[in-house]
Design a protein around this motif. Sequence first.
Motif, mmCIF file in Angstrom:
data_model
loop_
_atom_site.group_PDB
_atom_site.id
_atom_site.type_symbol
_atom_site.label_atom_id
_atom_site.label_comp_id
_atom_site.label_asym_id
_atom_site.label_seq_id
_atom_site.Cartn_x
_atom_site.Cartn_y
_atom_site.Cartn_z
ATOM 1 N N GLU A 1 31.183 84.928 13.883
ATOM 2 C CA GLU A 1 29.908 84.666 14.540
ATOM 3 C C GLU A 1 29.323 83.338 14.066
ATOM 4 N N SER A 2 29.450 83.048 12.781
ATOM 5 C CA SER A 2 28.965 81.768 12.264
ATOM 6 C C SER A 2 29.704 80.601 12.907
ATOM 7 N N GLU A 3 31.013 80.782 13.127
ATOM 8 C CA GLU A 3 31.804 79.732 13.763
ATOM 9 C C GLU A 3 31.363 79.535 15.207
ATOM 10 N N VAL A 4 31.151 80.648 15.915
ATOM 11 C CA VAL A 4 30.683 80.573 17.301
ATOM 12 C C VAL A 4 29.316 79.899 17.359
ATOM 13 N N LEU A 5 28.428 80.266 16.441
ATOM 14 C CA LEU A 5 27.088 79.677 16.402
ATOM 15 C C LEU A 5 27.150 78.171 16.171
ATOM 16 N N THR A 6 28.062 77.733 15.324
ATOM 17 C CA THR A 6 28.230 76.303 15.081
ATOM 18 C C THR A 6 28.615 75.574 16.358
ATOM 19 N N TYR A 7 29.586 76.128 17.085
ATOM 20 C CA TYR A 7 30.013 75.511 18.343
ATOM 21 C C TYR A 7 28.890 75.532 19.379
ATOM 22 N N LEU A 8 28.139 76.654 19.438
ATOM 23 C CA LEU A 8 27.020 76.745 20.373
ATOM 24 C C LEU A 8 26.002 75.645 20.095
ATOM 25 N N SER A 9 25.713 75.442 18.817
ATOM 26 C CA SER A 9 24.714 74.449 18.431
ATOM 27 C C SER A 9 25.136 73.036 18.796
ATOM 28 N N LYS A 10 26.453 72.837 18.923
ATOM 29 C CA LYS A 10 26.960 71.509 19.268
ATOM 30 C C LYS A 10 27.124 71.330 20.781
ATOM 31 N N GLY A 11 26.751 72.363 21.543
ATOM 32 C CA GLY A 11 26.741 72.233 22.993
ATOM 33 C C GLY A 11 28.007 72.636 23.716
ATOM 34 N N PHE A 12 28.953 73.253 23.015
ATOM 35 C CA PHE A 12 30.184 73.672 23.669
ATOM 36 C C PHE A 12 29.913 74.870 24.586
ATOM 37 N N THR A 13 30.635 74.967 25.707
ATOM 38 C CA THR A 13 30.522 76.111 26.601
ATOM 39 C C THR A 13 31.335 77.270 26.028
ATOM 40 N N ILE A 14 31.108 78.449 26.581
ATOM 41 C CA ILE A 14 31.845 79.624 26.116
ATOM 42 C C ILE A 14 33.345 79.433 26.295
ATOM 43 N N LYS A 15 33.733 78.869 27.419
ATOM 44 C CA LYS A 15 35.159 78.672 27.671
ATOM 45 C C LYS A 15 35.757 77.666 26.676
ATOM 46 N N SER B 1 38.674 78.391 23.767
ATOM 47 C CA SER B 1 39.877 77.574 23.615
ATOM 48 C C SER B 1 40.013 77.058 22.184
ATOM 49 N N LEU B 2 38.895 76.613 21.613
ATOM 50 C CA LEU B 2 38.914 76.075 20.256
ATOM 51 C C LEU B 2 39.261 77.148 19.224
ATOM 52 N N MET B 3 38.800 78.373 19.468
ATOM 53 C CA MET B 3 39.016 79.446 18.504
ATOM 54 C C MET B 3 40.258 80.281 18.796
ATOM 55 N N GLY B 4 40.868 80.029 19.966
ATOM 56 C CA GLY B 4 42.066 80.766 20.325
ATOM 57 C C GLY B 4 41.813 82.222 20.653
ATOM 58 N N ILE B 5 40.644 82.506 21.260
ATOM 59 C CA ILE B 5 40.305 83.869 21.647
ATOM 60 C C ILE B 5 39.853 83.886 23.101
ATOM 61 N N LYS B 6 39.668 85.091 23.669
ATOM 62 C CA LYS B 6 39.222 85.237 25.049
ATOM 63 C C LYS B 6 37.736 84.907 25.170
ATOM 64 N N TRP B 7 37.340 84.378 26.335
ATOM 65 C CA TRP B 7 35.932 84.025 26.502
ATOM 66 C C TRP B 7 35.039 85.249 26.508
ATOM 67 N N PHE B 8 35.575 86.410 26.915
ATOM 68 C CA PHE B 8 34.779 87.623 26.851
ATOM 69 C C PHE B 8 34.488 87.993 25.394
ATOM 70 N N THR B 9 35.445 87.703 24.512
ATOM 71 C CA THR B 9 35.229 87.954 23.086
ATOM 72 C C THR B 9 34.138 87.033 22.546
ATOM 73 N N VAL B 10 34.169 85.768 22.970
ATOM 74 C CA VAL B 10 33.121 84.825 22.575
ATOM 75 C C VAL B 10 31.766 85.336 23.067
ATOM 76 N N ASN B 11 31.721 85.829 24.283
ATOM 77 C CA ASN B 11 30.482 86.356 24.849
ATOM 78 C C ASN B 11 29.949 87.516 24.020
ATOM 79 N N ASP B 12 30.860 88.385 23.543
ATOM 80 C CA ASP B 12 30.453 89.495 22.683
ATOM 81 C C ASP B 12 29.863 88.982 21.375
ATOM 82 N N HIS B 13 30.494 87.943 20.791
ATOM 83 C CA HIS B 13 29.976 87.357 19.553
ATOM 84 C C HIS B 13 28.571 86.787 19.774
ATOM 85 N N ILE B 14 28.363 86.129 20.915
ATOM 86 C CA ILE B 14 27.067 85.519 21.203
ATOM 87 C C ILE B 14 25.982 86.578 21.339
ATOM 88 N N LYS B 15 26.286 87.690 22.021
ATOM 89 C CA LYS B 15 25.309 88.758 22.155
ATOM 90 C C LYS B 15 24.933 89.329 20.788
#
Length: 243
Positions: A187-201, A205-219
């Motif tokens: 979640e900390s890694e996802v938050l870092t990317y979010l803060s830098k303006g990256f999209t979920i997709k 790609s950067l984390m090597g996981i599904k975008w639905f998984t990223v969406n779950d982390h964001i929620k």
Amino acid sequence: MAVKVLILEDNPVARGFLCRVVRESFSDVDSITEASDLDAARRLLGHAPGGRATPSADPFQLVMVDLELPDGSGLELLTELSSYPATRIVTTLYSDDEHLFPALQCGADGYLLKEDRFEVLVEELQKIVRGQPPLSPAIARRLLNHFRSGEGLAGNGHGVAEPPAPGAPSPATAPAPLDHERLTPRESEVLTYLSKGFTIKEIASLMGIKWFTVNDHIKSIYKKLNVSSRAEAAVLASKQGLV
């Protein structure tokens, strides 16, 4: 891994239409399961009527729910999915407050009108990948007008909070709870990317996981940090030195 989608819709023509919308919206969806009533949906989700859905080893990542069903209301299923790690989207013909606000109260992540054009529904559903709530244009306008008119400042039967008591901190200025220590490394890694303006997709790609998984982390991040948008999360993360 194929992204799994469950569509709960009693009308076979509407089900076929929604299947096409989903396939057009997401290139990585190749598993769509259809259910025509609550009982069938519950069996597919692996839980008994009235019980909470428990994620299996291979859960659905997107659940689309009609509100009016032969054996009950889709609101029942939304409530039962409160702990289920899926994006829950209402797909209905009803655009009135009596259906919209209860659906949001029951945990809907989006609200789409089946009467919208195919292209509009595809565009709105794709907002999930960008971290935005999928809302039909008419619904977005209704929500905006609702709060602009001041209806959201008092209890109105839709679960909107009453004004704070005299002397109490207002919601706009009350400090967010410092729960950042509860964020997982992912979640900390996802938050870092979010803060830098990256999209979920892009994050996926950067984390090597599904975008639905990223969406779950964001929620989960939003819930833990007590925020409701990417901008709020980024500001809080910066203030607290999380990124």
